[in-house]
Design an enzyme around this catalytic site. Structure first.
Site, mmCIF file in Angstrom:
data_model
loop_
_atom_site.group_PDB
_atom_site.id
_atom_site.type_symbol
_atom_site.label_atom_id
_atom_site.label_comp_id
_atom_site.label_asym_id
_atom_site.label_seq_id
_atom_site.Cartn_x
_atom_site.Cartn_y
_atom_site.Cartn_z
ATOM 1 N N GLU A 115 0.836 -1.190 0.000
ATOM 2 C CA GLU A 115 0.000 0.000 0.000
ATOM 3 C C GLU A 115 0.877 1.248 0.000
ATOM 4 O O GLU A 115 2.103 1.164 0.091
ATOM 5 C CB GLU A 115 -0.942 -0.016 1.214
ATOM 6 C CG GLU A 115 -1.932 -1.188 1.177
ATOM 7 C CD GLU A 115 -2.851 -1.216 2.374
ATOM 8 O OE1 GLU A 115 -2.684 -0.382 3.286
ATOM 9 O OE2 GLU A 115 -3.747 -2.077 2.409
ATOM 10 N N HIS A 243 -8.965 9.544 3.792
ATOM 11 C CA HIS A 243 -8.643 8.455 2.871
ATOM 12 C C HIS A 243 -8.873 8.965 1.461
ATOM 13 O O HIS A 243 -9.930 9.524 1.153
ATOM 14 C CB HIS A 243 -9.505 7.223 3.136
ATOM 15 C CG HIS A 243 -8.944 5.983 2.524
ATOM 16 N ND1 HIS A 243 -8.946 5.757 1.165
ATOM 17 C CD2 HIS A 243 -8.333 4.912 3.075
ATOM 18 C CE1 HIS A 243 -8.365 4.597 0.919
ATOM 19 N NE2 HIS A 243 -7.985 4.058 2.056
ATOM 20 N N ARG A 291 -0.779 8.787 2.078
ATOM 21 C CA ARG A 291 -2.165 9.232 1.937
ATOM 22 C C ARG A 291 -2.340 10.742 1.946
ATOM 23 O O ARG A 291 -3.214 11.273 1.265
ATOM 24 C CB ARG A 291 -3.016 8.611 3.053
ATOM 25 C CG ARG A 291 -3.257 7.132 2.843
ATOM 26 C CD ARG A 291 -4.068 6.538 3.968
ATOM 27 N NE ARG A 291 -4.312 5.115 3.706
ATOM 28 C CZ ARG A 291 -4.898 4.296 4.567
ATOM 29 N NH1 ARG A 291 -5.295 4.754 5.742
ATOM 30 N NH2 ARG A 291 -5.090 3.034 4.269
ATOM 31 N N ARG A 387 -0.477 8.864 9.279
ATOM 32 C CA ARG A 387 -0.393 7.419 9.513
ATOM 33 C C ARG A 387 -0.022 6.668 8.246
ATOM 34 O O ARG A 387 -0.624 6.883 7.195
ATOM 35 C CB ARG A 387 -1.726 6.889 10.045
ATOM 36 C CG ARG A 387 -1.760 5.374 10.217
ATOM 37 C CD ARG A 387 -3.051 4.930 10.864
ATOM 38 N NE ARG A 387 -4.202 5.086 9.993
ATOM 39 C CZ ARG A 387 -4.641 4.152 9.150
ATOM 40 N NH1 ARG A 387 -4.006 3.002 9.023
ATOM 41 N NH2 ARG A 387 -5.727 4.373 8.420
#
Length: 535
Positions: A115, A243, A291, A387
């Protein structure tokens, strides 16, 4: 009601702690309180997986640590990062031992995903419903222990401290102690007090503060708001992770369906309305950048093109492979008329995760004695300003374990406690049932609108000032309602969300720079003075 261990929340952090406490102390009572069903948690909705170093031939602790530090943009506590990465392997094995099933290759090795922000394939997953599988395994294990009691449909209203015994408690009061909680029993509509020697907050996140979020309706920041009211320390609330790829459905408010980052890890490409793959203009890592970068890039493309979404292109991924890995996403898209084999998926950023929260040390201890925090409600120092994908479930398990290690020593010699008769019952005299629910529902809409428009992915000083003024008014109106009407979950959640909104704005005001998830166009560059914002 009295108990030895009190756990607020039944997600991965709360149940991990409960299982360890029940197993180590079979003669002691472990009480888990949840405000809805036991499995209705943020954990349940985690799709992508859990990050951990399991393939030591290709991966290493050092690589995972470095990836986490880079994503955290200078604010991670390196000691905590090392703790979580290195101890996480054992916690993952415990989860497997409790019955969690992760996808495997034909040769028996675990399938590992990749990811954004990760340099290697290290994400363990169960198709695209990893959190649901982990929640299932933990709940089944919890039900096997006779000394674990899970109480559903109970809303925790406030922490019990010396304040409720008639003492003046302020931020500067030394040795604030937690004796338990006041709860609103939603089945008999009575206020009850629960006394505990050890209390663990695992109450989840606060995504419902925003108009569009991947979080379920329960994510209203209750634990953070309670600790703030009890004069505990909160930090870094400005770092709200959006997100990048929530499914865009016109007219849908509240919880948005998450399109896992693992889809981009498998080759999904972000495109704007003109069909252009735009991420290469923003970061050399393209669609697998962290992100915060991807969310800002999408926000920029939406503003440039005047659209409310961009697209995620998976048409080049073999359809059978996509269905095998992402059956839940495939079915959701099909249910709204999108054939992922031939059509792009419309996506837009949505509030997803709070990197800040209740300040803890490396053992999960808060600034309030005998009160621990773990999971999304806690600020452990792992995530810093942003994060790293799939680190949250890992952090929850590692810190639930560390909370247990510390609490186990305390419980042996714990004289904490207070005479039940000394704690007053909840006073509801002079209150009445609210005559109009619109006073609550409209305030909630206003709060979500203010936070989304003024305190979103990109911020400015004037937006933050406007948000602060509007939140002040909402707070005054809601406090007046709280003082004069009978309690309801809706009123308590609104009160908590306004408090969380205030904390986000306050921390954002104090940070005079752009770092990680906090981007202020009035301070577009990072400051050389890096610090945590503690309230």
């Amino acid at each position: 009601m009295q108990t030895d261990f009190l756990v607020i929340g039944s997600g991965i952090a709360g149940l991990t702690f409960a299982l360890k406490a029940a197993q180590r102390f079979p003669d002691k009572k472990v009480l888990v309180i949840t405000k809805t069903q036991a499995d209705e948690t943020n954990t349940k909705y985690a799709q992508g997986g859990i990050a951990g170093v399991t393939d030591f031939e290709k991966d290493s602790f050092d690589k995972h640590i470095e990836d986490t530090l880079v994503a955290g943009d200078g604010l991670c506590n390196k000691q905590v990062v090392e703790i979580v990465v290195k101890e996480g392997v054992d916690r993952i094995q415990e989860l497997i031992d409790w019955g969690a099933r992760f996808d495997k290759e034909s040769d028996g090795d675990y399938k590992l995903g990749k990811e954004g922000g990760h340099s290697e394939f290290r994400i363990l997953h169960h198709k695209d419903i990893t959190g649901k599988e982990m929640e299932r395994a933990l709940l089944e294990a919890a039900h096997s222990f006779p000394n674990i009691e899970i109480v559903k449909h109970c809303f925790v209203v406030d922490l019990l401290t010396q304040h409720h015994l008639g003492y003046l408690v302020t931020k500067s009061t030394p040795h604030i102690e937690c004796y338990g909680v006041y709860v609103l029993n939603l089945q008999n509509h009575q206020m009850e007090k629960v006394l505990a020697k050890i209390t663990v907050l695992a109450s989840g996140g606060n995504g419902q503060v925003y108009r569009s979020t991947t979080n379920p309706n329960i994510a209203t920041g209750d634990g953070i708001a309670m600790v703030y009211r009890a004069k505990g320390r909160i930090e870094n609330m400005e770092f709200i992770q959006f997100h990048p790829t929530a499914l865009y459905e016109p007219g849908v408010r509240g919880q948005s369906f998450l399109i896992s980052e693992a889809v981009r890890g498998d080759g999904g490409i972000l495109r704007n309305k003109n069909g252009e793959a735009f991420m290469e203009r923003y970061d050399p890592r393209k669609d697998l950048a962290p992100r915060d970068i991807v969310a800002r890039a999408i926000d920029s493309e939406m503003k440039i093109t005047g659209t409310e979404h961009v697209y995620l292109d998976v048409t080049h991924i073999p359809n059978d492979k996509f269905i095998e890995h992402f059956p839940n996403i495939y079915e959701k898209c099909r249910s709204i008329g999108i054939d992922v084999a031939t059509q792009y998926i419309p996506v837009a950023p949505a509030a997803h995760y709070s990197c800040g929260g209740i300040k803890t040390d490396e053992w999960g201890r808060t600034s309030i004695k005998n009160l621990y925090a773990a999971g999304e409600c806690a600020s452990t120092g792992l995530h810093g300003a942003n994060r790293l994908a799939s680190n949250s479930l890992l952090e929850a398990m590692v810190f639930a374990h560390r909370c247990f290690i510390d609490a186990a020593e305390k419980i042996k010699a714990n004289t904490n406690g207070v005479d039940a008769q000394a704690v007053p019952d909840w006073k509801a005299t002079g209150t009445s049932q609210p005559k109009e629910m619109i006073l609550i529902t409209q305030s909630l809409k206003e709060l979500q609108q203010v936070m989304s428009d003024y305190v979103g992915i990109v911020r400015t000083n004037i937006r933050l000032e406007r948000a602060a003024k509007r939140l002040d008014l909402l707070w005054e109106e809601t406090e007046a309602l709280y003082q004069t009407t009978a309690l309801s979950p809706q009123l308590c959640e609104l009160r908590n969300m306004i408090t969380v909104g205030y904390l986000i704005v306050k921390c954002a005001h104090f940070r005079k720079e752009s770092r990680g998830l906090h981007f202020n166009t009035d301070y577009p560059y990072k400051s050389t003075l890096v610090q945590n914002i503690v309230l």
